[in-house]
Design a protein around this motif. Structure first.
Motif, PDB file in Angstrom:
ATOM      1  N   ILE A   1      69.037 -60.643  87.231  1.00  0.00           N
ATOM      2  CA  ILE A   1      69.055 -59.252  87.668  1.00  0.00           C
ATOM      3  C   ILE A   1      69.086 -59.216  89.192  1.00  0.00           C
ATOM      4  O   ILE A   1      68.224 -59.802  89.857  1.00  0.00           O
ATOM      5  CB  ILE A   1      67.803 -58.499  87.152  1.00  0.00           C
ATOM      6  CG1 ILE A   1      67.705 -58.626  85.627  1.00  0.00           C
ATOM      7  CG2 ILE A   1      67.852 -57.038  87.556  1.00  0.00           C
ATOM      8  CD1 ILE A   1      66.386 -58.139  85.060  1.00  0.00           C
TER       9      ILE A   1
ATOM     10  N   LEU B   1      74.347 -55.304  80.816  1.00  0.00           N
ATOM     11  CA  LEU B   1      73.001 -54.923  80.385  1.00  0.00           C
ATOM     12  C   LEU B   1      72.603 -55.664  79.111  1.00  0.00           C
ATOM     13  O   LEU B   1      71.456 -56.097  78.963  1.00  0.00           O
ATOM     14  CB  LEU B   1      72.926 -53.412  80.163  1.00  0.00           C
ATOM     15  CG  LEU B   1      73.169 -52.534  81.407  1.00  0.00           C
ATOM     16  CD1 LEU B   1      73.066 -51.065  81.033  1.00  0.00           C
ATOM     17  CD2 LEU B   1      72.188 -52.869  82.515  1.00  0.00           C
TER      18      LEU B   1
ATOM     19  N   ILE C   1      71.544 -59.116  79.989  1.00  0.00           N
ATOM     20  CA  ILE C   1      70.169 -59.158  80.491  1.00  0.00           C
ATOM     21  C   ILE C   1      69.189 -59.243  79.327  1.00  0.00           C
ATOM     22  O   ILE C   1      68.242 -60.047  79.337  1.00  0.00           O
ATOM     23  CB  ILE C   1      69.865 -57.918  81.353  1.00  0.00           C
ATOM     24  CG1 ILE C   1      70.661 -57.971  82.659  1.00  0.00           C
ATOM     25  CG2 ILE C   1      68.370 -57.836  81.659  1.00  0.00           C
ATOM     26  CD1 ILE C   1      70.521 -56.725  83.508  1.00  0.00           C
TER      27      ILE C   1
ATOM     28  N   VAL D   1      66.241 -52.082  78.314  1.00  0.00           N
ATOM     29  CA  VAL D   1      66.894 -51.989  79.620  1.00  0.00           C
ATOM     30  C   VAL D   1      67.581 -50.638  79.731  1.00  0.00           C
ATOM     31  O   VAL D   1      68.277 -50.204  78.812  1.00  0.00           O
ATOM     32  CB  VAL D   1      67.928 -53.121  79.801  1.00  0.00           C
ATOM     33  CG1 VAL D   1      68.648 -52.974  81.127  1.00  0.00           C
ATOM     34  CG2 VAL D   1      67.249 -54.478  79.731  1.00  0.00           C
TER      35      VAL D   1
ATOM     36  N   LEU E   1      67.661 -49.614  87.798  1.00  0.00           N
ATOM     37  CA  LEU E   1      67.630 -50.422  86.580  1.00  0.00           C
ATOM     38  C   LEU E   1      66.179 -50.627  86.171  1.00  0.00           C
ATOM     39  O   LEU E   1      65.407 -51.260  86.897  1.00  0.00           O
ATOM     40  CB  LEU E   1      68.305 -51.776  86.815  1.00  0.00           C
ATOM     41  CG  LEU E   1      68.281 -52.757  85.636  1.00  0.00           C
ATOM     42  CD1 LEU E   1      69.034 -52.189  84.437  1.00  0.00           C
ATOM     43  CD2 LEU E   1      68.868 -54.106  86.035  1.00  0.00           C
TER      44      LEU E   1
ATOM     45  N   VAL F   1      63.508 -52.144  83.491  1.00  0.00           N
ATOM     46  CA  VAL F   1      63.316 -53.152  82.435  1.00  0.00           C
ATOM     47  C   VAL F   1      61.892 -53.010  81.897  1.00  0.00           C
ATOM     48  O   VAL F   1      60.919 -53.239  82.624  1.00  0.00           O
ATOM     49  CB  VAL F   1      63.534 -54.579  82.978  1.00  0.00           C
ATOM     50  CG1 VAL F   1      63.341 -55.603  81.859  1.00  0.00           C
ATOM     51  CG2 VAL F   1      64.911 -54.720  83.604  1.00  0.00           C
TER      52      VAL F   1
END
Length: 323
Positions: free
Chosen positions: A45, A56, A59, A74, A81, A83
């Protein structure tokens, strides 16, 4: 069809472009043990990077693969962004009850997935229980009962594994039936399994296990083939459990016809000098008339390899065709 494909590609690229967004800020929530920088590294990230839906999802995949997180969410909105994670509890200790052997206890902890001071993943527990049962079955305990008890304290777990090995399954008798063509006495010398007798208390091969039976099958098949029985068939489907939990094993054998080496020839590529391989004829004559054996073929191939090395023939390969 070409027009449809072009439209689909255009729409996909256009849609992806619409959902792409540059990350200006990163917010991580829910982490307790794993620090933010570590999460950023594992998730790959980065600030000022353009992210789309595919990125995404990557991730998510990256973070789940660490086995640190039970749940990961996410969200990318207005350049931020976010998380959100939920960490797995830490497995503080594994206690094995019912196994007094230090060696076996160490082996159990070695082969199971769950480890002390690592993440406790509930879904892996049932797999580990089956792994423990297979270990005991391999040493003759075919009816082992394994139960797990979990004690949670804050965000840590103590795992207690209770093991009831039961009694070892002994091999009461071993029989050979069918078109054997070889005496039972000789066959008993070939296999690894042994009948349980009171004077064989130190022998592990008197304990029944599927792995031992499979080894017996391979040993029998190799022995028969090395003595010319190329098409031998070995079956051991008859393993009868008796009232005392011991087992009678019956190997069904169909030896088939016995083959001999009738002719051995070499097909040489036209680009090679056939005279270089003349010494092989002497080797072939040694085996003509003898019973077929894969070990004899192996020796012939080793001599061919040696001849290739001695004559400095590079990039020459060989194979065997049995007719």
């Amino acid at each position: 069809m070409i027009k449809i494909i072009k439209i689909i590609l255009f729409l996909f690229v256009f849609t992806s472009h619409l959902k792409a967004e540059i990350v200006n800020n990163i917010v991580i929530e829910g982490n307790e043990r794993v620090n933010e920088e570590t999460i950023k590294i594992y998730g790959d990230i980065k600030v000022n990077k353009n992210y789309n839906d595919k990125d995404l999802n990557q991730i998510l995949l990256n973070l789940y693969e660490t086995n640190f997180f039970e749940e990961v969410k996410v969200d990318l909105s207005n350049g931020t962004l976010t998380v959100k994670i939920s960490e797995y509890p830490i497995l503080n200790q594994i206690v094995l009850l019912g196994e007094n052997s230090v060696r076996i206890s160490r082996e159990i902890k070695k082969i199971i997935f769950l480890k002390e001071k690592s993440s406790f993943i509930q879904t892996k527990l049932s797999e580990d229980i089956n792994t423990i049962k297979k270990l005991y079955a391999s040493i003759g305990y075919n009816f082992t009962n394994v139960e797990a008890k979990i004690k949670k304290v804050d965000n840590t777990v103590d795992l207690v594994i209770e093991i009831d090995k039961g009694n070892q399954t002994r091999i009461s008798s071993i029989k050979f039936i069918g078109d054997k063509k070889i005496s039972d006495r000789r066959l008993r010398d070939i296999i690894a399994s042994e009948e349980h007798k009171f004077w064989k208390i130190l022998s592990k091969n008197t304990n029944f296990s599927k792995q031992l039976v499979l080894l017996d099958e391979r040993l029998l098949k190799n022995y028969y083939k090395s003595n010319g029985y190329y098409d031998v068939k070995i079956n051991s489907k008859s393993a009868v459990l008796k009232d005392d939990n011991n087992i009678d094993i019956t190997y069904s054998i169909d030896a088939g016809k016995r083959f001999i080496f009738k002719k051995i020839t070499t097909n040489i590529d036209p680009v090679l000098d056939p005279n270089l391989f003349t010494p092989l004829q002497k080797t072939y004559k040694k085996y003509i008339g003898q019973y077929y054996s894969p070990f004899s073929i192996k020796k012939i191939l080793e001599e061919i390899d040696q001849l290739i090395d001695d004559t400095n023939l590079q990039f020459v390969e060989h194979n065997v065709e049995e007719i």
